[in-house]
Scaffold this active site. Structure first.
Site, PDB file in Angstrom:
ATOM      1  CD  GLU A  44      -2.907  -1.281   2.256  1.00 51.09           C
ATOM      2  OE1 GLU A  44      -2.773  -0.535   3.251  1.00 51.09           O
ATOM      3  OE2 GLU A  44      -3.845  -2.102   2.142  1.00 51.09           O
ATOM      4  CB  ALA A  46       1.033   7.945   1.968  1.00 50.91           C
ATOM      5  CD  GLU A  55      -4.943 -11.136  -5.483  1.00 48.60           C
ATOM      6  OE1 GLU A  55      -4.331 -10.188  -4.947  1.00 48.60           O
ATOM      7  OE2 GLU A  55      -6.155 -11.311  -5.352  1.00 48.60           O
TER       8      GLU A  55
HETATM    9  N1  THU Z   1      -6.096  -6.786  -1.824  1.00 54.70           N
HETATM   10  C1  THU Z   1      -5.261  -7.687  -2.414  1.00 54.70           C
HETATM   11  O1  THU Z   1      -4.057  -7.665  -2.213  1.00 54.70           O
HETATM   12  N2  THU Z   1      -5.803  -8.581  -3.271  1.00 54.70           N
HETATM   13  C2  THU Z   1      -7.125  -8.631  -3.593  1.00 54.70           C
HETATM   14  O2  THU Z   1      -7.501  -9.250  -4.561  1.00 54.70           O
HETATM   15  C3  THU Z   1      -8.077  -7.937  -2.725  1.00 54.70           C
HETATM   16  C4  THU Z   1      -7.527  -6.727  -2.053  1.00 54.70           C
HETATM   17  C5  THU Z   1      -5.514  -5.788  -0.935  1.00 54.70           C
HETATM   18  C6  THU Z   1      -5.568  -4.393  -1.499  1.00 54.70           C
HETATM   19  C7  THU Z   1      -5.467  -3.565  -0.244  1.00 54.70           C
HETATM   20  O3  THU Z   1      -4.093  -3.417   0.089  1.00 54.70           O
HETATM   21  C8  THU Z   1      -6.143  -4.425   0.810  1.00 54.70           C
HETATM   22  O4  THU Z   1      -6.202  -5.727   0.285  1.00 54.70           O
HETATM   23  C9  THU Z   1      -7.541  -3.957   1.159  1.00 54.70           C
HETATM   24  O5  THU Z   1      -8.305  -3.783   0.033  1.00 54.70           O
END
Ligand code: THU
Length: 133
Positions: A44, A46, A55
Site C-alpha cells: 500500500e 500513502a 496477486e
Molecule cells: N487486496 C489484495 O491484495 N488482493 C485482492 O484481490 C483484494 C484486495 C488488498 C488491497 C489492499 O491493500 C487491501 O487488500 C484492502 O483492500
C-alpha cells in the site's frame, strides 16, 4: 506441488505485506506451467490509489522475469471469508491465463478452489481484440 503447499506459500507472504492503511494483509503465490512459483503481497501507499494487490505483485514479478504461462494461483488473507481476487486482479490474470485455477484461502487456513473463468465469466481478453473490425 500440492494445492495445500501453494496456499501455504501465499500465507507465508502475509508477513511481507505492507498494509498499514487497510490493515488487511494479503499474500499470493502464482505457479507457472513448469512449476516455478512467484510470490507476492499487497503493497500500500500513502497515496492510496498507488497501492498494488498481492496477486498483481506476483504477476508482474513473473511477467517481468519473462514468464507467461500460469496454471495456479493461491491468494490468502486473515479474513473470515475467503480472500477473493479483486476485479482488477482477475482482469490482469485473465490476460495471461484465462484457464487459471484459483485457490482462495481464509484466515482459518481453509481454501476454496475454483477457476478464473468461474470468477470472471465472459471475460475480455486478447482474443476479444481479434474480433474487432
Ligand atoms: N487486496 C489484495 O491484495 N488482493 C485482492 O484481490 C483484494 C484486495 C488488498 C488491497 C489492499 O491493500 C487491501 O487488500 C484492502 O483492500
Amino acid at each position: 506441488m500440492t494445492d495445500r503447499e501453494l496456499v501455504d506459500l501465499a500465507f507465508a507472504m502475509l508477513e511481507r505485506a505492507y498494509a498499514p492503511y487497510s490493515g488487511f494483509p494479503v499474500g499470493a503465490a502464482l505457479e507457472c506451467a513448469d512449476g516455478t512459483v512467484y510470490t507476492g503481497c499487497n503493497v500500500e501507499n500513502a497515496a492510496y490509489g498507488s497501492s498494488i494487490c498481492a496477486e498483481r505483485t506476483a504477476l508482474v514479478k513473473a511477467v517481468s522475469e519473462g514468464r507467461r504461462g500460469f496454471v495456479r494461483l493461491a491468494v490468502a488473507g486473515r479474513s473470515q471469508d475467503y480472500c477473493w481476487p479483486c476485479g482488477a486482479c482477475r482482469q490482469m490474470l485473465y490476460e495471461f491465463a484465462p484457464g487459471l485455477k484459483v485457490l482462495a484461502a481464509r484466515g482459518d487456513g481453509k481454501y476454496f478452489a475454483c477457476s478464473l473463468g468461474e470468477l470472471m465469466p465472459h471475460g475480455f481478453g486478447p482474443k476479444s481484440l481479434e474480433q474487432g473490425e
